[in-house]
Enzyme design. Structure first.
Site, PDB file in Angstrom:
ATOM      1  CB  CYS A 278     -11.391 -19.989  20.854  1.00  0.00           C
ATOM      2  SG  CYS A 278     -11.428 -18.285  20.330  1.00  0.00           S
TER       3      CYS A 278
ATOM      4  CG  ASP B  74      -2.033   0.913   1.171  1.00  0.00           C
ATOM      5  OD1 ASP B  74      -2.124   1.643   0.174  1.00  0.00           O
ATOM      6  OD2 ASP B  74      -2.852   0.943   2.111  1.00  0.00           O
TER       7      ASP B  74
ATOM      8  CG  ASP C 156      -5.105   6.420  -4.082  1.00  0.00           C
ATOM      9  OD1 ASP C 156      -4.237   6.191  -3.199  1.00  0.00           O
ATOM     10  OD2 ASP C 156      -6.242   5.932  -4.037  1.00  0.00           O
TER      11      ASP C 156
ATOM     12  CB  CYS D 282     -14.513 -19.316  18.285  1.00  0.00           C
ATOM     13  SG  CYS D 282     -13.200 -19.582  17.103  1.00  0.00           S
TER      14      CYS D 282
ATOM     15  CB  CYS E 223      -9.943 -20.785  16.121  1.00  0.00           C
ATOM     16  SG  CYS E 223      -9.548 -19.602  17.411  1.00  0.00           S
TER      17      CYS E 223
END
Lengths: 534, 534
Positions: free
Chosen positions: B284, B92, B127, B279, B281
């Site tokens: 977790c 970026d 930009d 969760c 995962c």
């Protein structure tokens, strides 16, 4: 005889769902809880792994299969040692086997004695499941026979430290469910259970299931836990909890794994069709579907069962957190989109909205979300409407009613036109309409839950019609000298305007209406103020 | 100059979402893809862990921060070695920093040169983001300046093996977005990107975001990937993908972790308020919230970041599987219930239903689910209605029209009364109404997608009104000698009946209507047959 009764304590509630503690002789079960069913013959995940890895402290075993296959060994070692599970064990009595395979080789008395002998923690009498039977006469018999067996069993129960479950039968015949629940609730069980909805769930008749659960719930003591047998798929857990089921048992994690089925919180996928495992559980994060397919059949089944169990467990945790946050309704909105049949079940809840309202908590941790017409049945809205209709009396100081379309700002008096009207006209009583709440007098507009509700716009047609009809009821019963109806240009409310006019004419009340654009100008304000004064 | 252009290949599509392959010099990115943003200064999860554990092969780094803090070192080692990531890196250019902190210390030319020097794989010109600015004049300037900088940058770009991104600005000013997209699409970028919607997302103006994305998409070449900058929360990924965004970048996993925020697929929770981790995962399943609170702040942040990244990744996988199954619309129905603002964004899609229809695939792997009025905008229904109106000609052999409420059986001719009518009356043309499809002539009732759609009943008011108006259009344009309208008792369709009568009177067509109950009897059949014959 008397059984231990005071073993269930509710800590949090939302809708009829509740987080509670159920005490057993081997520990405490936090509800809502799903007992994974352990099959002593083929079991893809070892019970000790379920305890240690999955942190699930209570499982279910079929006592009939234990008796039939390992009778004396199970008795001599006790069920905990026999299946190697150092936690809480609930046993099932073989009624489901009777339903599927016809008669079983055990009497109700034998099943009581066996469950006591293996030292189970939670036990069930051998009842007769109605199943999914359209035949009323047969269904009636199953209810009668279940009640007879309940009495029979209660007479011979010796172990008072076991929690005994009283099963409710009747199937899709709701009057029988109601009767059975009423009769069973007179008997001293620690837990009640709704019998074999398995077939009904297999046929995706979830709306029928909701009717069965609600019928049982409304006829059972609320201080006792309600068990739902064979609750199957996690996509239905939240609805069952919301309707008051505290505990479930499910063998789905293992049965689906055997068939190569991958559970998700909103459906079932064929594992061979998957290009991605849409899950982060330990099982899924170690493999991608390509790698998975290279494993042996046994390994695949084990991993699938593990994934399926993680998903079930995750769903229970989500439900609990939703109860704590007071967001169980919002969670149901999501779950309803798992399948059109779940949606139909969710809509069926509106049939019981008054009961739901009565037993839902009135204060919540978090704001509420309104997504669309189904939300009109949620307790907070029903409660508000009931109170407005029964208890609201318009204060005397206001003689002019200004009906204002609900602004986006919250509280509504922040809307600049509303602020101006308030400043200039102490006799004008502003009431808001075009809201899921129907009609909101300004002095109620900043109280809970009105200003705590986020509403997705535009409103659905049902919410609009509903609000309009509330306004008409309101102007019929309240006395104002003048009514000013402010209509948004964006909606076609011609008929509403004419109906209001008619009501006013009959009551000899002056009536005027003004149309306004979405973005209000100073000109609009002038017209409104002029009309109030005129 | 010419840049490498032929590097994106689409493999599967649903709505405007697509699974594709984007080739870069360091490997292939499978889209939709979310680039986790790596912060070279503070990074809770090491880039090599993101590759190895999370299996994410493409990340994003802010080139401006690299340049400012590590300029020459980053150049000499190259960005891959510098951040230690053996995969694909997108950079970026600091435009976001310019938006937040005002001017930055780098020119567009310098940023092109630096990104080339560090050997990035995907790069963006510097930009000028419009941001969330209501000031039109300033917004106009950002678009002009961005276009000017695009030309400037294109002139000096040397590395043809880098994929360069052309950013679209304009913010909430849709005509400016449209203009910018049109102009930018003339320039030879490999990827286009919608500029800084971050503020708009922070304000939950997701409906505005949809308008911005769709406006850009409709004015860009469809064979190029579209990037959405700073896509933030996973609850919005699916909507963005459905509207045609192929890639995102997001630092949310880390930023939210720093603030103690726990992402879920439908919202954000304060980790200190959690009693459960909903969760499975790896992060977790190793801790419960109580254990988590005992960890050091740093450890907590790391675990939270890991969980948040798992959730983002899981969401991307779900979206991909939904695209493959042709169930992206159904997935949006679920996502829409994350928050009323997401719902409003979902409803906003209907504004673009014609464009969506045009570019959505017409054959799907799985059946469709219809849940409620929002579903009326889905491509399959829009397509069916367009075709019926434009291409359908009633076969001559039928002179009597029988309008039948859509039965539950599928295909509809399985309904026993329909079967009987078909047998006895070769001149009767049965058409079904009260369906989300509007009106269905019997000969189309078993073609895709009609009999592949599962509809949640009862229909919403909008679907009913919609169907009724389709019937009225149909009887106005088709020529029958006689029309029999069969009305279900459960719905109040008096006005509809009268409208049909009027149309028939004007066309001099005989009209008759019959009311029927939900469960049809032999008596009903007799009445219907008699009316057809009469």
């Amino acid at each position: 005889m008397t059984l231990e009764l005071d073993n269930f304590e509710v800590q949090y509630k939302d809708l009829l769902g509740r987080i509670g503690e159920l005490k057993t002789k081997s520990g405490v079960i936090e509800t809502p809880h799903m007992f994974p069913v352990i099959n002593p013959l083929i079991q893809p995940i070892a019970p000790e792994v379920i305890k240690k890895e999955f942190k699930i402290n209570a499982v279910m075993v079929n006592a009939y299969l234990l008796k039939k296959n390992f009778g004396s060994e199970a008795v001599s070692r006790g069920v905990h040692k026999f299946i190697n599970f150092d936690g809480i064990i609930s046993t099932d009595s073989g009624a489901y086997q009777a339903l599927i395979y016809g008669e079983i080789k055990a009497s109700p008395e034998e099943m009581v004695e066996f469950q006591e002998a293996i030292k189970t923690d939670v036990a069930i009498i051998l009842d007769v499941p109605t199943g999914y039977d359209e035949n009323r006469e047969k269904a009636e018999w199953t209810v009668k026979e279940t009640l007879r067996r309940a009495d029979l069993s209660l007479k011979i129960i010796k172990e008072k430290n076991i929690l005994w479950i009283g099963p409710i039968q009747g199937g899709i015949h709701l009057d029988l469910v109601s009767l059975c629940a009423k009769e069973m609730s007179k008997k001293p069980f620690s837990i009640y259970a709704l019998g074999s909805p398995t077939k009904i769930m297999e046929h995706y008749l979830f709306d029928k299931l909701i009717e069965m659960i609600m019928t049982a719930k409304m006829n059972l003591p609320l201080n006792k836990p309600l068990h739902l047998f064979g609750a199957g798929h996690p996509m239905i857990f939240a609805l069952a909890v919301a309707c008051g089921c505290d505990i479930f048992d499910s063998a789905a994690y293992a049965i689906f794994a055997r068939k190569g089925k991958y559970l998700t919180e909103s459906g079932t996928l064929d594992v061979n069709e998957l290009e991605y495992f849409p899950c982060s559980c330990k099982a899924c994060s170690n493999y991608n579907p390509k790698e998975f397919k290279l494993l042996s059949k046994n390994e695949q089944e084990k991993i699938l069962a593990e994934h399926n169990l993680w998903i079930c467990q995750e769903e229970i945790k989500r439900i609990k957190q939703a109860i704590l946050n007071g967001r169980l309704w919002e969670f149901l909105e999501i779950k309803a989109r798992a399948h059109p049949s779940v949606m139909e079940a969710f809509r069926k809840i509106s049939k019981y909205k008054i009961f739901l309202e009565k037993h839902s908590p009135s204060i919540k941790r978090k704001g509420l979300f309104y997504f669309g017409d189904e939300g009109l049945s949620r307790p907070e809205i029903i409660r508000y409407k009931l109170r407005l209709e029964k208890n609201y009396i318009k204060p005397r100081k206001w003689s002019i009613l200004v009906l204002f379309p609900t602004p986006k700002e919250k509280p509504f008096y922040r809307n600049w036109i509303v602020t101006k009207i308030l400043k200039e006209n102490y006799k004008a009583h502003i009431c808001f309409y075009l809201t899921p709440f129907g009609l909101i007098p300004i002095e109620l507009s900043d109280v809970y839950p009105i200003s705590q509700m986020e509403v997705a716009l535009p409103l659905g047609k049902e919410a609009i019609e509903n609000s309009i009809s509330e306004v008409e009821k309101y102007i019929s019963r309240c006395n104002y000298s003048r009514i000013l109806l402010i209509l948004p240009e964006s909606e076609d409310l011609e008929k509403f305007k004419n109906d209001c006019k008619k009501i006013c004419k009959n009551k000899r009340v002056k009536f005027k209406s003004i149309k306004i654009k979405e973005i209000l100008s100073e000109g609009d304000l002038k017209r409104i103020l002029k009309s109030i004064k005129a």
